[in-house]
Design a protein around this motif. Structure first.
Motif, mmCIF file in Angstrom:
data_model
loop_
_atom_site.group_PDB
_atom_site.id
_atom_site.type_symbol
_atom_site.label_atom_id
_atom_site.label_comp_id
_atom_site.label_asym_id
_atom_site.label_seq_id
_atom_site.Cartn_x
_atom_site.Cartn_y
_atom_site.Cartn_z
ATOM 1 N N ILE A 26 11.212 -44.514 19.366
ATOM 2 C CA ILE A 26 9.886 -44.192 19.893
ATOM 3 C C ILE A 26 9.011 -43.470 18.849
ATOM 4 C CG2 ILE A 26 10.578 -42.027 21.025
ATOM 5 C CD1 ILE A 26 8.158 -44.604 22.477
ATOM 6 N N ARG A 27 9.662 -42.687 17.999
ATOM 7 C CA ARG A 27 8.874 -41.999 16.954
ATOM 8 C C ARG A 27 8.191 -43.011 16.048
ATOM 9 N NH1 ARG A 27 9.796 -36.633 16.125
ATOM 10 N NH2 ARG A 27 11.487 -35.835 17.391
ATOM 11 N N ARG A 28 8.953 -44.046 15.686
ATOM 12 C CA ARG A 28 8.402 -45.067 14.791
ATOM 13 C C ARG A 28 7.274 -45.841 15.479
ATOM 14 N NH1 ARG A 28 11.778 -49.527 11.280
ATOM 15 N NH2 ARG A 28 9.974 -50.271 10.140
ATOM 16 N N LEU A 29 7.460 -46.093 16.776
ATOM 17 C CA LEU A 29 6.421 -46.805 17.532
ATOM 18 C C LEU A 29 5.140 -45.969 17.597
ATOM 19 C CD1 LEU A 29 5.309 -49.045 19.369
ATOM 20 C CD2 LEU A 29 6.585 -48.045 21.269
ATOM 21 N N VAL A 30 5.298 -44.682 17.911
ATOM 22 C CA VAL A 30 4.121 -43.803 18.006
ATOM 23 C C VAL A 30 3.420 -43.717 16.645
ATOM 24 C CG1 VAL A 30 3.357 -41.420 18.424
ATOM 25 C CG2 VAL A 30 4.977 -42.487 19.989
ATOM 26 N N GLN A 31 4.221 -43.611 15.577
ATOM 27 C CA GLN A 31 3.644 -43.552 14.224
ATOM 28 C C GLN A 31 2.878 -44.838 13.898
ATOM 29 O OE1 GLN A 31 3.972 -40.759 12.011
ATOM 30 N NE2 GLN A 31 2.243 -41.918 11.177
ATOM 31 N N PHE A 32 3.456 -45.961 14.329
ATOM 32 C CA PHE A 32 2.830 -47.267 14.092
ATOM 33 C C PHE A 32 1.446 -47.332 14.762
ATOM 34 C CE2 PHE A 32 2.169 -51.528 15.986
ATOM 35 C CZ PHE A 32 2.102 -52.308 14.837
ATOM 36 N N VAL A 33 1.385 -46.944 16.036
ATOM 37 C CA VAL A 33 0.094 -47.031 16.754
ATOM 38 C C VAL A 33 -0.895 -46.009 16.190
ATOM 39 C CG1 VAL A 33 -0.897 -47.442 19.025
ATOM 40 C CG2 VAL A 33 1.538 -47.394 18.799
ATOM 41 N N ALA A 34 -0.359 -44.830 15.812
ATOM 42 C CA ALA A 34 -1.238 -43.800 15.232
ATOM 43 C C ALA A 34 -1.841 -44.318 13.919
ATOM 44 C CB ALA A 34 -0.444 -42.518 14.983
ATOM 45 N N ASP A 35 -1.033 -45.004 13.100
ATOM 46 C CA ASP A 35 -1.525 -45.537 11.820
ATOM 47 C C ASP A 35 -2.591 -46.611 12.049
ATOM 48 O OD1 ASP A 35 0.121 -43.874 10.416
ATOM 49 O OD2 ASP A 35 1.643 -45.383 9.947
ATOM 50 N N VAL A 82 -21.063 -40.522 7.243
ATOM 51 C CA VAL A 82 -19.962 -41.081 6.434
ATOM 52 C C VAL A 82 -19.608 -42.473 6.957
ATOM 53 C CG1 VAL A 82 -18.828 -38.901 5.808
ATOM 54 C CG2 VAL A 82 -18.248 -40.025 7.973
ATOM 55 N N ASP A 83 -18.962 -43.270 6.092
ATOM 56 C CA ASP A 83 -18.399 -44.548 6.541
ATOM 57 C C ASP A 83 -16.933 -44.310 6.850
ATOM 58 O OD1 ASP A 83 -20.532 -46.165 6.418
ATOM 59 O OD2 ASP A 83 -20.194 -46.859 4.353
ATOM 60 N N SER A 84 -16.572 -44.373 8.136
ATOM 61 C CA SER A 84 -15.158 -44.113 8.471
ATOM 62 C C SER A 84 -14.362 -45.404 8.340
ATOM 63 C CB SER A 84 -15.024 -43.623 9.900
ATOM 64 O OG SER A 84 -15.960 -42.629 10.162
ATOM 65 N N ALA A 85 -13.022 -45.253 8.246
ATOM 66 C CA ALA A 85 -12.149 -46.437 8.218
ATOM 67 C C ALA A 85 -12.267 -47.138 9.571
ATOM 68 C CB ALA A 85 -10.706 -45.999 7.982
ATOM 69 N N LYS A 86 -12.204 -48.473 9.538
ATOM 70 C CA LYS A 86 -12.337 -49.240 10.789
ATOM 71 C C LYS A 86 -11.125 -48.987 11.699
ATOM 72 C CE LYS A 86 -12.300 -54.084 12.043
ATOM 73 N NZ LYS A 86 -12.268 -55.434 11.489
ATOM 74 N N SER A 87 -11.395 -48.513 12.913
ATOM 75 C CA SER A 87 -10.304 -48.206 13.832
ATOM 76 C C SER A 87 -10.259 -49.276 14.926
ATOM 77 C CB SER A 87 -10.551 -46.817 14.437
ATOM 78 O OG SER A 87 -9.619 -46.532 15.418
ATOM 79 N N PRO A 88 -9.206 -50.088 14.958
ATOM 80 C CA PRO A 88 -9.161 -51.160 15.965
ATOM 81 C C PRO A 88 -9.150 -50.615 17.391
ATOM 82 C CG PRO A 88 -7.446 -51.465 14.296
ATOM 83 C CD PRO A 88 -8.009 -50.088 14.104
ATOM 84 N N TYR A 89 -9.622 -51.416 18.320
ATOM 85 C CA TYR A 89 -9.563 -51.093 19.741
ATOM 86 C C TYR A 89 -8.174 -51.517 20.219
ATOM 87 C CZ TYR A 89 -11.201 -50.616 24.562
ATOM 88 O OH TYR A 89 -11.381 -50.206 25.864
ATOM 89 N N VAL A 90 -7.436 -50.597 20.827
ATOM 90 C CA VAL A 90 -6.055 -50.930 21.229
ATOM 91 C C VAL A 90 -5.966 -51.141 22.744
ATOM 92 C CG1 VAL A 90 -3.636 -50.182 21.234
ATOM 93 C CG2 VAL A 90 -5.077 -49.681 19.255
ATOM 94 N N LYS A 95 -4.606 -46.834 14.678
ATOM 95 C CA LYS A 95 -5.836 -46.168 15.143
ATOM 96 C C LYS A 95 -6.511 -45.393 14.022
ATOM 97 C CE LYS A 95 -7.880 -45.986 18.511
ATOM 98 N NZ LYS A 95 -8.917 -47.016 18.885
ATOM 99 N N ALA A 96 -5.704 -44.917 13.063
ATOM 100 C CA ALA A 96 -6.284 -44.158 11.951
ATOM 101 C C ALA A 96 -7.023 -45.078 10.979
ATOM 102 C CB ALA A 96 -5.187 -43.394 11.220
ATOM 103 N N GLY A 97 -6.916 -46.398 11.214
ATOM 104 C CA GLY A 97 -7.636 -47.352 10.363
ATOM 105 C C GLY A 97 -6.942 -47.633 9.042
ATOM 106 N N LYS A 98 -5.612 -47.463 8.983
ATOM 107 C CA LYS A 98 -4.877 -47.791 7.741
ATOM 108 C C LYS A 98 -5.051 -49.273 7.414
ATOM 109 C CE LYS A 98 -1.124 -44.618 6.874
ATOM 110 N NZ LYS A 98 0.313 -44.516 6.651
#
Ligand SMILES: Nc1ncnc2c1ncn2[C@@H]1O[C@H](COP(=O)(O)OP(=O)(O)OP(=O)(O)O)[C@@H](O)[C@H]1O
Ligand SMILES: CC(C)(CO)[C@@H](O)C(=O)NCCC(=O)O
Length: 318
Positions: A155-164, A84-92, A166-169
């Protein structure tokens, strides 16, 4: 021999370099910076010496560049396995450390050097300051004198931001904090749109659930950070850098009538030093001891600075 304490455990987990042995790794770095690159770096902070860039940050950027390439190859292997072609996940890359240690300067230098590599990665820079709660909310919770402490962040918003990220949004937004306004800018946002690398800089990037007992969550920012750097220095130096920066703001940013700290512009140098020293002792120094230093040993790399922000030791996790 059995390990007797956590200090030994940490020592055995890292490779230690002094300034010279790290600088010698420069010989393995096949990147030369053009005059234009060097003047762009100089524009980031005129106090940083080019020797420091070449001896410390250039080898570090090479190491990061290799890690990023290895991660990209791993993703390609996974895609080919899954078909599959996955969404591009940036290196953090996470950069943690005290107030005034130079996190944002380090982040901007790394951003500029990483972009010089022949594969020219696009590098976005985000600070966790944007996830501080607005002053109005901090006031309501009696947290104005706890800015930078775990409870002052969403902190919830920050964690959601980094998760998004990494998920390649395709597009992820962060709120923006202004040091001039000393507050979140209403309605302003920073967009991160699938760069190759995201540098996330802030005092709390290595903090975990233990640091947020009142906001129970099981997922931490560090779960989405691929490589973490802790910028370290003795508190005596940190306090001095904080005071120096405060004094230069007094002559610069604070003279703006719209600045939150405009009233500090009229203080004499001695009064301003005393004020900065008090803010350090009551807020930033306490935060350092209670909430920031304890996260140091989670970092993949520790940069230990001495006088004049010179990096004197580098610890790289094996
Ligand atoms: N490598 C460096 N060489 C010389 N001066 C530096 C260097 N890094 C930072 N400084 C100076 O140290 C002070 C703090 O730097 P900076 O603003 O980058 O810190 P910070 O850790 O991001 O702070 P904060 O948490 O308050 O945002 C600034 O006055 C900056 O000019
Ligand atoms: C915004 C933070 C928390 C981190 O950048 C810091 O710069 C800060 O404002 N600390 C609170 C105390 C002070 O005014 O320095």
């Amino acid at each position: 021999m059995p390990l007797t304490n956590s200090q030994e455990l940490i020592h055995s987990a890292y490779l230690e370099f002094d300034r010279n042995s790290w600088a010698n790794l420069r010989d393995n770095v096949p990147l030369t910076l053009s005059e234009q690159d060097l003047s762009r770096l100089k524009g980031i902070n005129e106090d940083i010496s080019m020797e420091e860039v070449v001896q410390i940050y250039l080898p570090l950027s090479r190491l990061l560049n290799l890690y990023v390439s290895a991660r990209q190859e791993r993703s390609a292997v996974q895609e080919s396995f899954l078909g599959v072609d996955s969404a591009k996940s940036p290196y953090v890359i996470g950069i943690a450390g005290s107030v005034a240690v130079g996190k944002s300067t380090t982040a901007r230098i790394l951003q500029a050097i990483l972009a010089c590599w022949p594969n020219h990665p696009s590098v976005a820079l985000v600070t966790t300051d944007g996830f501080l709660r607005p002053n109005q909310e901090l006031e309501a919770r009696d947290l104005m004198k706890k800015k930078g402490f775990p409870a002052s962040y969403d902190i919830r918003r920050l964690v959601q931001f980094v998760a998004d990220i990494k998920a390649g949004k395709a597009s992820v937004s962060a709120p923006v904090y202004s040091h001039l306004d000393y507050d979140i800018l209403p309605g302003v946002e920073q967009k991160v749109e699938q760069p190759d690398i995201v540098i996330l800089e802030g005092l709390n990037v290595l903090q975990s659930g233990m640091d947020y007992p009142n906001q129970l969550h099981r997922v931490f920012v560090s779960d989405f950070v691929d490589f973490s750097i802790f910028v370290d220095a003795e508190e005596e130096l940190l306090k001095d850098w904080y005071i120096q920066r405060f004094l230069s703001f007094r002559k610069g940013a604070f003279t703006d009538p719209d600045a939150y700290f405009h009233h500090y512009a009229s203080l004499s140098e001695t009064e301003a030093s005393k004020t900065a020293s008090r803010i350090w002792d009551e807020i930033n120094g306490v935060n350092l001891t209670e909430n920031i230093t304890p996260t140091k040993q989670r970092a993949n790399l520790i940069l230990k600075k001495g006088l004049n922000h010179q990096v004197e030791q580098i610890w790289l996790r094996k």
